[in-house]
Design a protein around this motif. Sequence first.
Motif, PDB file in Angstrom:
ATOM      1  N   ILE A  20    -149.428-166.178 -90.186  1.00 64.22           N
ATOM      2  CA  ILE A  20    -148.720-164.895 -90.187  1.00 64.22           C
ATOM      3  C   ILE A  20    -148.480-164.410 -88.755  1.00 64.22           C
ATOM      4  N   LYS A  21    -149.478-164.583 -87.891  1.00 67.31           N
ATOM      5  CA  LYS A  21    -149.341-164.148 -86.506  1.00 67.31           C
ATOM      6  C   LYS A  21    -148.239-164.936 -85.790  1.00 67.31           C
ATOM      7  N   HIS A  22    -148.172-166.248 -86.024  1.00 64.76           N
ATOM      8  CA  HIS A  22    -147.129-167.069 -85.404  1.00 64.76           C
ATOM      9  C   HIS A  22    -145.746-166.647 -85.898  1.00 64.76           C
ATOM     10  N   ARG A  23    -145.624-166.366 -87.182  1.00 67.76           N
ATOM     11  CA  ARG A  23    -144.329-165.933 -87.732  1.00 67.76           C
ATOM     12  C   ARG A  23    -143.907-164.591 -87.136  1.00 67.76           C
ATOM     13  N   GLU A  24    -144.863-163.683 -86.964  1.00 62.54           N
ATOM     14  CA  GLU A  24    -144.540-162.385 -86.373  1.00 62.54           C
ATOM     15  C   GLU A  24    -144.110-162.518 -84.915  1.00 62.54           C
ATOM     16  N   ASN A  25    -144.599-163.559 -84.237  1.00 64.50           N
ATOM     17  CA  ASN A  25    -144.228-163.784 -82.840  1.00 64.50           C
ATOM     18  C   ASN A  25    -142.926-164.556 -82.696  1.00 64.50           C
ATOM     19  N   GLY A  26    -142.235-164.809 -83.821  1.00 62.97           N
ATOM     20  CA  GLY A  26    -140.926-165.438 -83.752  1.00 62.97           C
ATOM     21  C   GLY A  26    -140.898-166.934 -83.974  1.00 62.97           C
TER      22      GLY A  26
END
Length: 440
Positions: free
Chosen positions: A99-105
């Motif tokens: 989820i964190k990687h997806r939020e970072n683009g």
Amino acid sequence: MGWAKQKGKQPENRLYLTRMVPLPLDHYLPLLKPPMLAGTKIWNSCVWESREARKNNEKYPTESELKSRFKHYGSWKSLHSQSAQAVVEEYFEAVRSYIKHRENGHEEMRPPGLKNKNLLRTITWKRQGFEYREGTITLKLSRKLNDIRVPLPEGADSLKLPDGTVLVGTPIEVKVKAVYRKRKIAGLEIHVTWDFGVVPLIAGNRVSAYDLNTALIARASTTGGQQLIVCRELLSLIQYRNKTIAEFQQKISRLKEGSRKWKALLKAKRKELKKLERRIKQLTNAVTKLMAEIDAAENIAVSVLGDLGDLRRKARTNDKNKKASQKINQLPYAQIEQQHKYKSLLKQICPDKWSEKYSSQTCCICGTRNKSFRVHRGLWRCRSCGAIMHADLNGANGILKNYLIGHCDMKQLFPLKSPEVYRWDKRWNRFVKVSPRAAA
């Protein structure tokens, strides 16, 4: 041997080390294979439950819900209760990372998926899941199953410090890992994390400070010593890794997900990235080892790293240009900080972290603050006192004054020696001292 991450706040100067011991495959594989396969089943059950919730447009199950749901599964009863819970916790940790990687683009990232049912998963035993007595670790399984006894080599629980003090450690976590070579099991390893308690430190007032940069690490100390460690190989490896990821993702994005070519490219990408990660880890270990050795040679009592937190926040808010921001955020600062901490403690040196406030804008000789005195990346020329030096050495001396007196707007407190330069030598696979011209 390595630093063991612990959740929550760590006590100051407390040393945790992880030591690895290979296990005979013919004896321990029949004993450890059933619990490791059970761990794979629990992981796949977590993935299946999440996929079913998504398919039915239902709320995703929480960590506690899955733990209570799996309690009556046969695979859960094959493990110690804490070991089974650790598998669920590792799954949710992977989900949070996704989820964190997806939020970072990073749109190319995929959620944790199913594992091969024949995969031997790494199993974790927490404090209540094992016993240690007289050099032997007893790994507990379910109540109806026999425990597994693993003898450790002599001296695995002890550590000798440079002053002759011997510390005896207490095991706090055990992991058993399978080693694969070309999809075949090549061996088993047991990783034991030891708590050696608070390390007795060197008494003294000598301090060293490090200014971490993308291509250089600058050091200054109260003895007047100045060192520059050239890390261009580390930066080039990180940039090459980014380029490799981009090239693979460009090819993978054109293919149908799940096709044979898609799987082949994904496998090739993982293999290449693992190789690059090993080389990056080797260089970070070599850098932090050299830092600890230089501190020990000068009888340093406190070793300070510049805190890059504020610098990275400014880079994300467009305070710096795009190229500089990318370099700042590519530095493996967390790895260097962790390794610097435990390697300094092994030398009985107190590790610390301090603010870099105004250190790169202030002349370390006369204390005049002017951002324009930094002519370019590696040159500092003070128009007030006429001092000419490497800009990173000026920053390291500024961090040192920040630590000692609280600010760097003051004249130099001690005479400075000629700078020494260290550079990576591929012939010897280590950093060697070279001419100061190498850092130009």
